[in-house]
Design a protein around this motif. Structure first.
Motif, PDB file in Angstrom:
ATOM      1  N   LYS A 141       1.339  -1.464  -0.233  1.00 12.33           N
ATOM      2  CA  LYS A 141       0.039  -0.187   0.225  1.00 12.33           C
ATOM      3  C   LYS A 141       0.831   0.862  -0.432  1.00 12.33           C
ATOM      4  CE  LYS A 141      -4.047  -1.872   2.420  1.00 12.33           C
ATOM      5  NZ  LYS A 141      -4.702  -2.289   3.620  1.00 12.33           N
ATOM      6  N   CYS A 142       0.681   2.183  -1.209  1.00  9.58           N
ATOM      7  CA  CYS A 142       1.660   3.573  -0.751  1.00  9.58           C
ATOM      8  C   CYS A 142       0.415   4.514  -0.710  1.00  9.58           C
ATOM      9  CB  CYS A 142       2.029   3.302  -2.901  1.00  9.58           C
ATOM     10  SG  CYS A 142       3.342   1.941  -2.384  1.00  9.58           S
ATOM     11  N   VAL A 150       6.044  24.125  -2.816  1.00  8.19           N
ATOM     12  CA  VAL A 150       7.555  24.043  -3.039  1.00  8.19           C
ATOM     13  C   VAL A 150       8.719  24.862  -1.954  1.00  8.19           C
ATOM     14  CG1 VAL A 150       9.619  24.965  -3.826  1.00  8.19           C
ATOM     15  CG2 VAL A 150       7.589  24.542  -5.806  1.00  8.19           C
ATOM     16  N   GLY A 151       8.942  24.301  -1.041  1.00 10.10           N
ATOM     17  CA  GLY A 151       9.766  24.544  -0.127  1.00 10.10           C
ATOM     18  C   GLY A 151       9.362  23.435   0.829  1.00 10.10           C
ATOM     19  N   LYS A 152       7.987  22.664   0.819  1.00 12.61           N
ATOM     20  CA  LYS A 152       7.519  21.656   1.884  1.00 12.61           C
ATOM     21  C   LYS A 152       8.277  21.277   2.216  1.00 12.61           C
ATOM     22  CE  LYS A 152       4.952  25.608   3.347  1.00 12.61           C
ATOM     23  NZ  LYS A 152       5.476  26.338   4.813  1.00 12.61           N
ATOM     24  N   THR A 153       8.361  20.123   3.058  1.00 15.15           N
ATOM     25  CA  THR A 153       8.593  18.460   3.358  1.00 15.15           C
ATOM     26  C   THR A 153       7.041  18.133   2.517  1.00 15.15           C
ATOM     27  OG1 THR A 153       6.975  18.409   5.480  1.00 15.15           O
ATOM     28  CG2 THR A 153       9.395  19.638   5.263  1.00 15.15           C
ATOM     29  N   ALA A 154       7.400  16.770   2.473  1.00 14.39           N
ATOM     30  CA  ALA A 154       6.650  15.827   1.859  1.00 14.39           C
ATOM     31  C   ALA A 154       7.124  14.241   2.133  1.00 14.39           C
ATOM     32  CB  ALA A 154       6.842  15.824   0.096  1.00 14.39           C
ATOM     33  N   VAL A 155       5.875  13.260   3.147  1.00 12.09           N
ATOM     34  CA  VAL A 155       6.361  11.766   3.158  1.00 12.09           C
ATOM     35  C   VAL A 155       5.536  11.244   2.401  1.00 12.09           C
ATOM     36  CG1 VAL A 155       6.264  10.713   5.187  1.00 12.09           C
ATOM     37  CG2 VAL A 155       6.674  13.061   5.233  1.00 12.09           C
ATOM     38  N   LEU A 156       6.415   9.753   1.454  1.00 16.51           N
ATOM     39  CA  LEU A 156       5.579   8.790   0.733  1.00 16.51           C
ATOM     40  C   LEU A 156       5.907   7.902   1.857  1.00 16.51           C
ATOM     41  CD1 LEU A 156       7.280  11.555  -1.172  1.00 16.51           C
ATOM     42  CD2 LEU A 156       6.517   9.341  -2.859  1.00 16.51           C
ATOM     43  N   SER A 157       5.009   6.987   1.866  1.00 16.35           N
ATOM     44  CA  SER A 157       5.180   5.983   2.297  1.00 16.35           C
ATOM     45  C   SER A 157       4.724   4.437   1.277  1.00 16.35           C
ATOM     46  CB  SER A 157       3.594   6.103   3.724  1.00 16.35           C
ATOM     47  OG  SER A 157       2.446   5.399   3.567  1.00 16.35           O
ATOM     48  N   CYS A 158       4.906   3.464   1.796  1.00 21.87           N
ATOM     49  CA  CYS A 158       5.021   2.150   1.687  1.00 21.87           C
ATOM     50  C   CYS A 158       5.222   1.007   2.497  1.00 21.87           C
ATOM     51  CB  CYS A 158       6.069   1.633   0.194  1.00 21.87           C
ATOM     52  SG  CYS A 158       5.703   0.524  -0.386  1.00 21.87           S
ATOM     53  N   ASN A 159       4.053  -0.203   2.858  1.00 21.59           N
ATOM     54  CA  ASN A 159       3.987  -1.502   3.616  1.00 21.59           C
ATOM     55  C   ASN A 159       3.442  -2.146   2.781  1.00 21.59           C
ATOM     56  OD1 ASN A 159       4.207  -2.106   6.268  1.00 21.59           O
ATOM     57  ND2 ASN A 159       1.423  -1.851   6.033  1.00 21.59           N
ATOM     58  N   GLU A 160       3.578  -3.378   3.312  1.00 23.00           N
ATOM     59  CA  GLU A 160       3.232  -4.474   2.912  1.00 23.00           C
ATOM     60  C   GLU A 160       4.169  -5.841   4.323  1.00 23.00           C
ATOM     61  OE1 GLU A 160       3.529  -8.851   2.444  1.00 23.00           O
ATOM     62  OE2 GLU A 160       5.456  -7.713   2.533  1.00 23.00           O
ATOM     63  N   PRO A 161       2.791  -6.294   4.589  1.00 21.86           N
ATOM     64  CA  PRO A 161       2.120  -6.805   6.187  1.00 21.86           C
ATOM     65  C   PRO A 161       2.303  -8.257   6.088  1.00 21.86           C
ATOM     66  CG  PRO A 161       0.470  -6.437   5.893  1.00 21.86           C
ATOM     67  CD  PRO A 161       1.427  -5.998   4.178  1.00 21.86           C
ATOM     68  N   GLU A 162       3.339  -9.062   4.569  1.00 21.25           N
ATOM     69  CA  GLU A 162       2.306  -9.963   4.790  1.00 21.25           C
ATOM     70  C   GLU A 162       4.153 -10.545   4.378  1.00 21.25           C
ATOM     71  OE1 GLU A 162      -0.153 -12.057   5.557  1.00 21.25           O
ATOM     72  OE2 GLU A 162      -1.363 -10.692   5.693  1.00 21.25           O
ATOM     73  N   GLY A 163       4.839 -10.726   4.240  1.00 24.86           N
ATOM     74  CA  GLY A 163       5.782 -11.034   3.184  1.00 24.86           C
ATOM     75  C   GLY A 163       6.690 -11.670   4.667  1.00 24.86           C
ATOM     76  N   TYR A 216       6.301   4.797  -7.682  1.00 26.55           N
ATOM     77  CA  TYR A 216       6.169   3.964  -6.857  1.00 26.55           C
ATOM     78  C   TYR A 216       6.716   3.365  -5.949  1.00 26.55           C
ATOM     79  CZ  TYR A 216       8.277   1.649 -11.327  1.00 26.55           C
ATOM     80  OH  TYR A 216       9.109   0.739 -11.954  1.00 26.55           O
ATOM     81  N   CYS A 217       6.123   2.037  -5.503  1.00 27.35           N
ATOM     82  CA  CYS A 217       8.051   1.246  -4.529  1.00 27.35           C
ATOM     83  C   CYS A 217       7.402   0.033  -4.293  1.00 27.35           C
ATOM     84  CB  CYS A 217       7.153   1.931  -2.983  1.00 27.35           C
ATOM     85  SG  CYS A 217       7.585   1.041  -1.445  1.00 27.35           S
ATOM     86  N   VAL A 218       8.844  -0.951  -5.004  1.00 23.27           N
ATOM     87  CA  VAL A 218       8.659  -2.488  -4.728  1.00 23.27           C
ATOM     88  C   VAL A 218       8.512  -3.384  -3.929  1.00 23.27           C
ATOM     89  CG1 VAL A 218      10.274  -4.692  -5.830  1.00 23.27           C
ATOM     90  CG2 VAL A 218       9.433  -2.120  -7.098  1.00 23.27           C
ATOM     91  N   ALA A 219       7.900  -3.561  -3.065  1.00 24.76           N
ATOM     92  CA  ALA A 219       8.806  -4.508  -1.276  1.00 24.76           C
ATOM     93  C   ALA A 219       9.146  -6.055  -2.176  1.00 24.76           C
ATOM     94  CB  ALA A 219       7.121  -4.929  -0.824  1.00 24.76           C
ATOM     95  N   ALA A 226       6.876  -7.188  -5.026  1.00 22.33           N
ATOM     96  CA  ALA A 226       5.865  -6.801  -5.925  1.00 22.33           C
ATOM     97  C   ALA A 226       5.664  -5.403  -5.413  1.00 22.33           C
ATOM     98  CB  ALA A 226       4.533  -7.446  -4.233  1.00 22.33           C
ATOM     99  N   LYS A 227       4.671  -4.456  -5.805  1.00 18.34           N
ATOM    100  CA  LYS A 227       5.029  -3.370  -6.345  1.00 18.34           C
ATOM    101  C   LYS A 227       3.165  -2.721  -6.733  1.00 18.34           C
ATOM    102  CE  LYS A 227       5.009  -2.603 -11.337  1.00 18.34           C
ATOM    103  NZ  LYS A 227       5.601  -1.276 -12.572  1.00 18.34           N
ATOM    104  N   CYS A 228       3.336  -1.233  -6.185  1.00 20.21           N
ATOM    105  CA  CYS A 228       2.449  -0.249  -6.315  1.00 20.21           C
ATOM    106  C   CYS A 228       2.125   0.260  -7.639  1.00 20.21           C
ATOM    107  CB  CYS A 228       2.028   0.043  -4.622  1.00 20.21           C
ATOM    108  SG  CYS A 228       3.460   1.450  -5.265  1.00 20.21           S
ATOM    109  N   GLU A 229       1.294   0.715  -7.627  1.00 21.41           N
ATOM    110  CA  GLU A 229       0.722   1.420  -8.380  1.00 21.41           C
ATOM    111  C   GLU A 229       1.438   3.194  -8.673  1.00 21.41           C
ATOM    112  OE1 GLU A 229      -1.141   0.143 -11.794  1.00 21.41           O
ATOM    113  OE2 GLU A 229      -0.850  -1.496 -11.440  1.00 21.41           O
TER     114      GLU A 229
END
Length: 310
Positions: A141-142, A150-163, A216-219, A226-229
């Motif tokens: 899940k991404c 512009v100039g602000k912070t940004a956080v992108l998250s990626c999580n996969e609980p089964e592996g 996109y993120c790859v776990a 596996a990867k998210c869209e």
């Protein structure tokens, strides 16, 4: 001195040879006496594949009693009285002391112990097999913000609980892998981000227009990946002039409203209506109706319609 050193070296050589002979004799005696061993003490397999839990008896002569036990949260019999037990009864096979599982699941991860008893001589030995079942990651899940100033912070998250083992994470932008150090790749030289490959977090400390793109993120673990869209992140400029102009418009509107209200008060639009001069409210009681036949006060003409209550 050279002669003493030579004697010393010869002594060490003979001692090593003697130790080797002793170990060989001990191993030979163990084989002749019979023992329980395994050819794979730590099998590692992917989920839904097959695996052999090996239990080898070096001297299988005589009547043997073999038991397998699963040691995780307590002890559970897996093979007892010549029968497979529990959930392995329908998906495993006993093979001359060993157990072959056709379709392993993540719940099969445990330590298994093979115990062998020779009925006429008693306990022969046991061996432990530590089975690890690897689980392929599911689609992670991404979370990617759609737009960031512009100039602000940004956080992108990626999580996969089964592996299992737990997944590690890699981020991509427009199909290009984001290196751990942005300075190591000219494409990301002007980016200011940090990646935590264990938690899947991609954090931009100061975002810029160069960071616009599809992410996109790859776990991934030993069992697969596996990867998210892909999700697009836009970066926009903050229009300071428009913000100031908007604030000024609001202030002007408030001032106009205040002036209009004050003028309305001065002209009396919000004043309470007063009764005309000389008007006096009637003082007669509500439940008494006085009737006069003539406007002249005449005691004889006075009568009342309602009775007085005393």
């Amino acid at each position: 001195r050279p002669r003493a050193a030579a004697f010393k070296m010869a002594g060490v050589h003979w001692a090593s040879m003697l130790l080797g002979v002793v170990l060989l004799l001990a191993e030979s005696y163990q084989i002749l006496a019979g023992s329980v061993i395994t050819d794979n003490a730590n099998p590692v397999v992917n989920e839904f594949s097959g695996v052999l839990l090996s239990c080898i008896i070096t001297d299988p002569n005589g009547e043997l009693r073999i038991e397998w036990k699963k040691l995780n949260a307590g002890t559970h019999l897996v093979y007892f009285e010549n029968k497979l037990r529990g959930d392995l009864a329908d998906r495993a096979e006993f093979r001359g002391g060993s157990i072959y599982i056709y379709n392993v699941t993540r719940k099969d991860t445990a330590v298994y112990r093979c115990e062998v008893v020779r009925k006429e001589k008693g306990y022969l030995g046991d061996v432990a097999v530590n089975l690890t079942v690897q689980v392929k990651p599911i689609t992670p899940k991404c979370a990617v913000p759609k737009s960031v100033p512009v100039g602000k912070t940004a956080v992108l998250s990626c999580n996969e609980p089964e592996g299992y083992p737990p997944s590690t994470y890699t981020w991509y932008r427009n199909g290009d892998i984001l290196p751990g150090d942005p300075k190591s790749n000219p494409k990301f030289l002007n980016s200011s981000y940090k990646i935590d490959s264990n938690t899947g977090t991609l954090r931009f400390s100061v975002i810029s227009k160069l960071d616009i793109g599809e992410y996109y993120c790859v776990a991934e673990n030993n069992a697969g990946h596996a990867k998210c869209e892909p999700q697009r992140m836009e970066v926009y400029d903050i229009n300071i002039a428009a913000i100031i102009g908007g604030v000024l418009v609001v202030i002007i509107v408030l001032m106009i409203i205040t002036i209009v209200i004050r003028l309305a008060y001065k002209r009396g639009y919000f004043a309470k209506k007063r009764p005309p001069k000389g008007y006096q409210a009637s003082s007669k009681a509500d439940d008494v109706d006085y009737v006069r036949s003539d406007p002249v006060d005449n005691e004889g003409d006075f009568r009342h319609k309602s009775s007085f209550v005393i």
